[in-house]
Design an enzyme around this catalytic site. Structure first.
Site, mmCIF file in Angstrom:
data_model
loop_
_atom_site.group_PDB
_atom_site.id
_atom_site.type_symbol
_atom_site.label_atom_id
_atom_site.label_comp_id
_atom_site.label_asym_id
_atom_site.label_seq_id
_atom_site.Cartn_x
_atom_site.Cartn_y
_atom_site.Cartn_z
ATOM 1 N N GLY A 39 22.596 70.838 7.315
ATOM 2 C CA GLY A 39 22.433 71.051 5.887
ATOM 3 C C GLY A 39 21.259 70.267 5.329
ATOM 4 C CG ASN A 47 27.157 63.355 7.792
ATOM 5 O OD1 ASN A 47 27.210 64.156 8.713
ATOM 6 N ND2 ASN A 47 26.923 63.755 6.556
ATOM 7 C CG ASN A 104 30.515 66.211 9.045
ATOM 8 O OD1 ASN A 104 31.488 66.839 8.659
ATOM 9 N ND2 ASN A 104 29.385 66.154 8.367
ATOM 10 N NE ARG A 181 22.135 65.448 1.990
ATOM 11 C CZ ARG A 181 23.299 65.826 2.562
ATOM 12 N NH1 ARG A 181 24.373 65.077 2.414
ATOM 13 N NH2 ARG A 181 23.375 66.925 3.273
ATOM 14 C CG HIS A 265 32.180 70.678 5.012
ATOM 15 N ND1 HIS A 265 32.877 71.395 5.969
ATOM 16 C CD2 HIS A 265 30.961 70.406 5.568
ATOM 17 C CE1 HIS A 265 32.115 71.543 7.043
ATOM 18 N NE2 HIS A 265 30.954 70.960 6.831
ATOM 19 C CD1 TRP A 266 30.388 66.772 3.675
ATOM 20 C CD2 TRP A 266 29.918 65.834 1.699
ATOM 21 N NE1 TRP A 266 29.145 67.217 3.303
ATOM 22 C CE2 TRP A 266 28.824 66.657 2.091
ATOM 23 C CE3 TRP A 266 29.854 65.136 0.503
ATOM 24 C CZ2 TRP A 266 27.691 66.793 1.310
ATOM 25 C CZ3 TRP A 266 28.704 65.281 -0.282
ATOM 26 C CH2 TRP A 266 27.635 66.097 0.124
#
Length: 285
Positions: A39, A47, A104, A181, A265-266
């Site tokens: 991503g 992460n 992950n 990000r 998702h995390w």
């Protein structure tokens, strides 16, 4: 254990470029590899920086930065395949014969592929979403469609839309996180990795290539995973919905599934304490 970016970062020079990684924990502790997802703007440090201190109290932890995501040097080939080669080369260079692995999303797929094709390298396996086939949910998922949108138009607004789809609690996606990000996502290597993995045209070509090759998808070989495995999932995962975990639990012989409520998702971020407790309990049995 207190950890910092500067205090833990290292470099490994290889024939295919420099691999960058973070290491923490006692040198004689059992090894634990932390493998990141994909991503825009992703990195292993982003992460797992919140979990590293806890895990390093018990394990020699290595956060490996995969090639082509703007931290380690890029290499040829599809990012998932390049990541698998990077893991085995990294382990060989550091003299790690076998290790427990936390992966992950894409990192979980990398670890599953290693457990299938090089089972001696993976002693225990923990995945965080992303592994397995869609059973009831649409494919591509909402999160993947938002990645398609970002690749087609790599703007800060499209990045923010995707980031908010990664979590249950959108307050997690602060302006600081978006800026961090976005800065990383604009890196040419990061953009190219996103295009190869999530561009609509690239996705179609990957599907056609798989069909022409006659090879089964990785998830169809998950019955070959022989190590104890824990699949962790967010109940509200919009990138890889939890029905994928139900299929994976059935396909992997020695697998268990833990689903965390009010979590996207995390898992390692939104369900941090519960996730860390589950991982340590699983690894220390």
């Amino acid at each position: 254990m207190d950890v910092s970016y500067e205090g833990t970062k290292r470099e490994l020079v290889t024939d295919e470029g420099v691999l960058r990684y973070h290491v923490a924990g006692a040198e004689d502790a059992p090894p634990l590899l932390l493998l990141h997802g994909s991503g825009p703007g992703v990195s292993g440090w982003r992460n797992y920086r919140g979990n590293l201190g806890v895990f390093a109290e018990h394990y020699r932890c290595y956060i490996l930065e995969f090639p082509g995501f703007g931290v380690s040097d890029p290499t040829e080939g599809h990012p998932v395949l390049a990541a698998g080669s990077a893991v085995t080369g990294f382990m060989d260079a550091l003299g790690i014969a076998s290790a427990a692995m936390v992966g992950n999303s894409m990192g979980g797929i990398v670890a599953v592929n290693l457990a299938i094709h090089a089972p001696a390298r993976v002693s225990r396996l923990i995945t965080i979403g992303g592994v397995g086939p869609h059973v009831l949910s649409p494919d591509p998922s909402e999160g993947r469609r938002l990645l398609h949108d970002f690749v087609a138009d790599p703007s800060k607004e499209n990045l923010a839309r995707w980031l908010r789809a990664m979590v249950y609690d959108t307050d997690v996606v602060t302006e600081q996180l978006i800026e961090e990000r976005w800065e990383a996502a604009r890196d040419p290597d990061s953009l190219e990795a996103a295009r190869v993995m999530y561009g609509a045209e690239s996705f179609a070509l990957q599907q056609q290539s798989l069909l022409r090759s006659g090879r089964p998808p990785y998830w169809a070989m998950m019955h070959k995973v022989s190590c104890p495995t824990m699949l962790t999932w967010g109940l509200d995962d919009r990138m890889s919905p939890p029905d994928m975990g139900m299929a994976s639990m059935r396909l992997i012989p020695d697998a268990e599934l833990r689903v965390f409520p009010k979590c996207g998702h995390w898992v390692m971020i939104e369900a941090k304490t519960a996730f860390e407790r589950s991982v340590l309990e699983f690894l220390q049995r």
